[in-house]
Design an enzyme around this catalytic site. Sequence first.
Site, PDB file in Angstrom:
ATOM      1  N   ASP A   1      35.296  35.378  31.861  1.00 43.93           N
ATOM      2  CA  ASP A   1      36.571  36.074  31.644  1.00 43.93           C
ATOM      3  C   ASP A   1      36.476  36.718  30.263  1.00 43.93           C
ATOM      4  O   ASP A   1      35.790  36.208  29.378  1.00 43.93           O
ATOM      5  CB  ASP A   1      37.749  35.066  31.686  1.00 43.93           C
ATOM      6  CG  ASP A   1      39.071  35.745  31.990  1.00 43.93           C
ATOM      7  OD1 ASP A   1      39.499  36.600  31.197  1.00 43.93           O
ATOM      8  OD2 ASP A   1      39.689  35.423  33.030  1.00 43.93           O
TER       9      ASP A   1
ATOM     10  N   PHE B   1      49.601  38.240  49.752  1.00 38.96           N
ATOM     11  CA  PHE B   1      50.977  38.718  49.757  1.00 38.96           C
ATOM     12  C   PHE B   1      51.564  38.395  48.363  1.00 38.96           C
ATOM     13  O   PHE B   1      50.984  38.828  47.384  1.00 38.96           O
ATOM     14  CB  PHE B   1      51.717  38.201  51.003  1.00 38.96           C
ATOM     15  CG  PHE B   1      51.320  39.074  52.201  1.00 38.96           C
ATOM     16  CD1 PHE B   1      49.994  39.115  52.650  1.00 38.96           C
ATOM     17  CD2 PHE B   1      52.223  39.925  52.800  1.00 38.96           C
ATOM     18  CE1 PHE B   1      49.601  39.981  53.686  1.00 38.96           C
ATOM     19  CE2 PHE B   1      51.845  40.786  53.836  1.00 38.96           C
ATOM     20  CZ  PHE B   1      50.536  40.810  54.273  1.00 38.96           C
TER      21      PHE B   1
ATOM     22  N   LEU C   1      59.375  38.899  40.363  1.00 38.75           N
ATOM     23  CA  LEU C   1      60.637  38.191  40.552  1.00 38.75           C
ATOM     24  C   LEU C   1      60.636  36.757  40.004  1.00 38.75           C
ATOM     25  O   LEU C   1      61.531  36.377  39.243  1.00 38.75           O
ATOM     26  CB  LEU C   1      60.993  38.174  42.052  1.00 38.75           C
ATOM     27  CG  LEU C   1      62.278  37.437  42.410  1.00 38.75           C
ATOM     28  CD1 LEU C   1      63.498  38.128  41.807  1.00 38.75           C
ATOM     29  CD2 LEU C   1      62.428  37.322  43.923  1.00 38.75           C
TER      30      LEU C   1
ATOM     31  N   SER D   1      44.912  43.003  48.152  1.00 36.71           N
ATOM     32  CA  SER D   1      46.367  42.865  48.076  1.00 36.71           C
ATOM     33  C   SER D   1      47.039  43.453  49.309  1.00 36.71           C
ATOM     34  O   SER D   1      46.543  44.421  49.890  1.00 36.71           O
ATOM     35  CB  SER D   1      46.842  43.612  46.828  1.00 36.71           C
ATOM     36  OG  SER D   1      48.241  43.725  46.821  1.00 36.71           O
TER      37      SER D   1
ATOM     38  N   LYS E   1      42.297  48.778  44.739  1.00 41.16           N
ATOM     39  CA  LYS E   1      42.019  47.737  45.741  1.00 41.16           C
ATOM     40  C   LYS E   1      41.437  48.375  47.002  1.00 41.16           C
ATOM     41  O   LYS E   1      40.497  47.855  47.605  1.00 41.16           O
ATOM     42  CB  LYS E   1      43.293  46.951  46.068  1.00 41.16           C
ATOM     43  CG  LYS E   1      43.791  46.097  44.916  1.00 41.16           C
ATOM     44  CD  LYS E   1      42.803  45.006  44.528  1.00 41.16           C
ATOM     45  CE  LYS E   1      43.136  44.298  43.245  1.00 41.16           C
ATOM     46  NZ  LYS E   1      42.063  43.442  42.728  1.00 41.16           N
TER      47      LYS E   1
ATOM     48  N   TYR F   1      46.724  51.266  40.736  1.00 44.71           N
ATOM     49  CA  TYR F   1      46.319  49.866  40.979  1.00 44.71           C
ATOM     50  C   TYR F   1      46.018  49.651  42.460  1.00 44.71           C
ATOM     51  O   TYR F   1      44.965  49.135  42.833  1.00 44.71           O
ATOM     52  CB  TYR F   1      47.407  48.890  40.511  1.00 44.71           C
ATOM     53  CG  TYR F   1      47.179  47.482  41.025  1.00 44.71           C
ATOM     54  CD1 TYR F   1      46.189  46.677  40.473  1.00 44.71           C
ATOM     55  CD2 TYR F   1      47.931  46.968  42.094  1.00 44.71           C
ATOM     56  CE1 TYR F   1      45.953  45.393  40.969  1.00 44.71           C
ATOM     57  CE2 TYR F   1      47.708  45.696  42.588  1.00 44.71           C
ATOM     58  CZ  TYR F   1      46.720  44.913  42.019  1.00 44.71           C
ATOM     59  OH  TYR F   1      46.483  43.652  42.518  1.00 44.71           O
TER      60      TYR F   1
ATOM     61  N   ASP G   1      59.658  50.196  45.801  1.00 44.87           N
ATOM     62  CA  ASP G   1      59.710  48.926  46.527  1.00 44.87           C
ATOM     63  C   ASP G   1      59.685  49.155  48.039  1.00 44.87           C
ATOM     64  O   ASP G   1      60.420  50.008  48.540  1.00 44.87           O
ATOM     65  CB  ASP G   1      61.002  48.160  46.184  1.00 44.87           C
ATOM     66  CG  ASP G   1      60.805  47.194  45.035  1.00 44.87           C
ATOM     67  OD1 ASP G   1      59.647  46.843  44.731  1.00 44.87           O
ATOM     68  OD2 ASP G   1      61.813  46.791  44.419  1.00 44.87           O
TER      69      ASP G   1
END
Length: 340
Positions: free
Chosen positions: A31, A177, A199, A125, A153, A149, A297
Amino acid sequence: MKILVTGGAGYIGSHTIVELIKAGYDVVAIDNFDNSYPSVLESLKEITGKEIDFTEMDIRDKSALKTFVKNTPGIDAVIHFAANKAVGESVALPLKYYENNVGGTVNLLEAMQEAGIKQIVFSSSCTVYGEATPPVDENAPILVAQSPYGNTKQICEEILIDQSKATDLTVVALRYFNPVGAHESALIGELPIGIPNNLVPFITQTAIGKREVLTVFGDDYPTKDGTCIRDYIHVVDLALAHVAAIDYLAKQKNEEAFSVFNLGTGEGNSVLEAIQSFEKVSGIKLNYKIGPRRTGDVVQVYASCEKAFKGLGWKTERSLEDCMRSSWKWEQALATKENK
Ligand code: NAD
Ligand code: UD1
């Protein structure tokens, strides 16, 4: 088996290291601490009772990475988490995302090819599906990405497909998810830097007093209570799926060189249900208000997990309440550390 974990100090990487070690795998982790801290290694030692074989390394440094992989004997497979993941930042700084997420993956694949390592598990994702009709299975169309982003993926999945066709590389791409929650020890968890976009960290930071009020982004969606629906998956369940994916590759259960699996619970929960669940397990009345919709969203998305169940022999065991309970415990542990 020895597994190289890139991004091993990060949120999902650190939880996966715990489960790999518990399952008897040897782990070597790298990392660059771009979005994590060295103290995670101490926490991993405390949880597993083992010193983590760790090297600080940036996967963008191709020659250092190649030398490292070549000189680390016995790596059987790689789990590739290292990437940047902030959707909003990727819109502002697309080249950072293409360089790190795409360039880093290419460097890793070159290093693996040179060292003769033939198995990789890749972090993808559900964002690749965009607005799809749930439950979303792996055959749902991949839509034009909504952000750089998301595009990284999609591009990485395509690179992995091409490389698996051209060589004897075998790949498992895991489409997560909404990963939430923390390890039950509260020694590791998610460390959002700055104001959280997601969230659950926003809920726990509001409850602890770091944020004044949570804004629910829209309550006029065509859903059960008007708020958006997501599939919240506990990070420990997610970590266990990586162990299952490594096992799947090791035992050559894959029919194709490139396999893809959705990782979710199969259940959709609304924003208000997530808040209620948090309030129930914490006993705290959350300060929240209804605000406007957030641009970009999707209305509702949750996984069909049948393929992962059949292929990997994996399914989630932890509930939304378990997610909230562990996130809350983690937030409280962070606050205790900060106050010391
Ligand atoms: P994270 O930021 O906590 O972990 C990623 C780790 O990679 C960090 O420790 C970071 O320091 C490291 N890293 C980044 N660039 C690096 C580089 N060039 N060299 C070495 N290390 C580098 O994120 P996470 O939530 O654990 O996500 C892990 C993976 O899962 C990412 O690929 C992410 O895109 C993907 N993913 C995450 C989510 C989510 O909601 N958390 C959802 C879908 C997919
Ligand atoms: C976001 C990312 C996605 C990533 C996923 C998991 C975007 C557009 N998408 O998805 O690429 O894979 O995180 O990390 O950023 N909400 C509120 N108030 C808040 C925060 C969120 O109401 O303060 C709502 C959102 O509108 C959404 C739900 O909560 O309905 C979940 O949001 P979030 O945690 O950001 O995840 P996603 O939007 O699903």
